[in-house]
Design a protein around this motif. Sequence first.
Motif, mmCIF file in Angstrom:
data_model
loop_
_atom_site.group_PDB
_atom_site.id
_atom_site.type_symbol
_atom_site.label_atom_id
_atom_site.label_comp_id
_atom_site.label_asym_id
_atom_site.label_seq_id
_atom_site.Cartn_x
_atom_site.Cartn_y
_atom_site.Cartn_z
ATOM 1 N N LEU A 68 0.824 -1.202 0.000
ATOM 2 C CA LEU A 68 0.000 0.000 0.000
ATOM 3 C C LEU A 68 0.859 1.253 0.000
ATOM 4 O O LEU A 68 1.928 1.280 0.587
ATOM 5 C CB LEU A 68 -0.884 0.008 1.255
ATOM 6 C CG LEU A 68 -1.920 -1.106 1.322
ATOM 7 C CD1 LEU A 68 -2.584 -1.085 2.685
ATOM 8 C CD2 LEU A 68 -2.947 -0.897 0.243
ATOM 9 N N PRO A 69 0.405 2.297 -0.672
ATOM 10 C CA PRO A 69 1.154 3.541 -0.711
ATOM 11 C C PRO A 69 1.099 4.229 0.647
ATOM 12 O O PRO A 69 0.075 4.186 1.327
ATOM 13 C CB PRO A 69 0.442 4.358 -1.803
ATOM 14 C CG PRO A 69 -0.950 3.818 -1.798
ATOM 15 C CD PRO A 69 -0.788 2.358 -1.527
ATOM 16 N N ILE A 70 2.208 4.818 1.014
ATOM 17 C CA ILE A 70 2.243 5.516 2.290
ATOM 18 C C ILE A 70 1.202 6.633 2.264
ATOM 19 O O ILE A 70 1.089 7.362 1.302
ATOM 20 C CB ILE A 70 3.649 6.119 2.517
ATOM 21 C CG1 ILE A 70 4.650 4.964 2.643
ATOM 22 C CG2 ILE A 70 3.670 6.988 3.760
ATOM 23 C CD1 ILE A 70 6.081 5.414 2.758
ATOM 24 N N GLN A 77 -1.705 -0.685 7.940
ATOM 25 C CA GLN A 77 -1.414 -2.111 7.849
ATOM 26 C C GLN A 77 -0.223 -2.476 8.722
ATOM 27 O O GLN A 77 -0.230 -3.482 9.411
ATOM 28 C CB GLN A 77 -1.131 -2.478 6.390
ATOM 29 C CG GLN A 77 -0.824 -3.964 6.237
ATOM 30 C CD GLN A 77 -0.804 -4.400 4.784
ATOM 31 O OE1 GLN A 77 -0.762 -3.573 3.874
ATOM 32 N NE2 GLN A 77 -0.838 -5.691 4.553
ATOM 33 N N LYS A 78 0.784 -1.640 8.699
ATOM 34 C CA LYS A 78 1.982 -1.898 9.494
ATOM 35 C C LYS A 78 1.615 -1.982 10.973
ATOM 36 O O LYS A 78 2.066 -2.860 11.690
ATOM 37 C CB LYS A 78 2.995 -0.772 9.262
ATOM 38 C CG LYS A 78 4.287 -0.991 10.032
ATOM 39 C CD LYS A 78 5.276 0.126 9.730
ATOM 40 C CE LYS A 78 6.566 -0.103 10.538
ATOM 41 N NZ LYS A 78 7.558 0.970 10.276
ATOM 42 N N HIS A 79 0.775 -1.078 11.370
ATOM 43 C CA HIS A 79 0.359 -1.045 12.771
ATOM 44 C C HIS A 79 -0.406 -2.298 13.156
ATOM 45 O O HIS A 79 -0.197 -2.884 14.214
ATOM 46 C CB HIS A 79 -0.513 0.202 12.981
ATOM 47 C CG HIS A 79 -0.622 0.588 14.423
ATOM 48 N ND1 HIS A 79 -1.790 0.485 15.137
ATOM 49 C CD2 HIS A 79 0.320 1.069 15.288
ATOM 50 C CE1 HIS A 79 -1.558 0.893 16.394
ATOM 51 N NE2 HIS A 79 -0.310 1.248 16.521
ATOM 52 N N ASP A 92 11.768 -1.485 6.803
ATOM 53 C CA ASP A 92 10.329 -1.727 6.824
ATOM 54 C C ASP A 92 9.953 -3.044 6.169
ATOM 55 O O ASP A 92 8.854 -3.204 5.668
ATOM 56 C CB ASP A 92 9.585 -0.576 6.143
ATOM 57 C CG ASP A 92 9.142 0.459 7.196
ATOM 58 O OD1 ASP A 92 9.341 0.206 8.383
ATOM 59 O OD2 ASP A 92 8.597 1.490 6.800
ATOM 60 N N ARG A 93 10.875 -3.981 6.174
ATOM 61 C CA ARG A 93 10.589 -5.290 5.589
ATOM 62 C C ARG A 93 10.353 -6.296 6.705
ATOM 63 O O ARG A 93 10.909 -6.185 7.787
ATOM 64 C CB ARG A 93 11.760 -5.749 4.707
ATOM 65 C CG ARG A 93 11.797 -4.982 3.405
ATOM 66 C CD ARG A 93 12.763 -5.559 2.371
ATOM 67 N NE ARG A 93 14.149 -5.344 2.729
ATOM 68 C CZ ARG A 93 14.892 -6.268 3.350
ATOM 69 N NH1 ARG A 93 14.366 -7.430 3.659
ATOM 70 N NH2 ARG A 93 16.131 -6.013 3.633
#
Length: 106
Positions: A68-70, A77-79, A92-93
Amino acid sequence: MTELNFTSLVKQVIKQIPYGKVAFYGQIASIAGNHRAARQVVRVLHSSSTKDALPWHRVINKQGKISLPIGNGYEKQKHLLQAEGVEFDSSDRIDFKRFLWQPDNH
DNA sequence: CAACTGACGATAG
DNA sequence: CCTATCGCCAGTT
């Protein structure tokens, strides 16, 4: 219901991704029967992620990164993943050796 | 029915 | 590491 088209199968696969694990598009497509249908996985998420309550946040690309674009879901999603214990490295991988869903490998 | 569109993947340079 | 390009397939327009 029952197994029908590839699209429905993809939904079933995504629902099987366990808590704290992630899977990449090609992997899901492969399990669903078409290892080249990563793009259909994208479409399935777009058309059914919310209505079918799919754990869409556990689906990332093969580089272990969120697609997804920042500013448009990336951080969200990261959260969600971090909340499940998934860790991100300095780039961020996600480390597949630790968090990739491996259904045919205990 | 043809063209377009994607939260992709692999390869090549 | 990066961009460019092709392949793949189903859902939309």
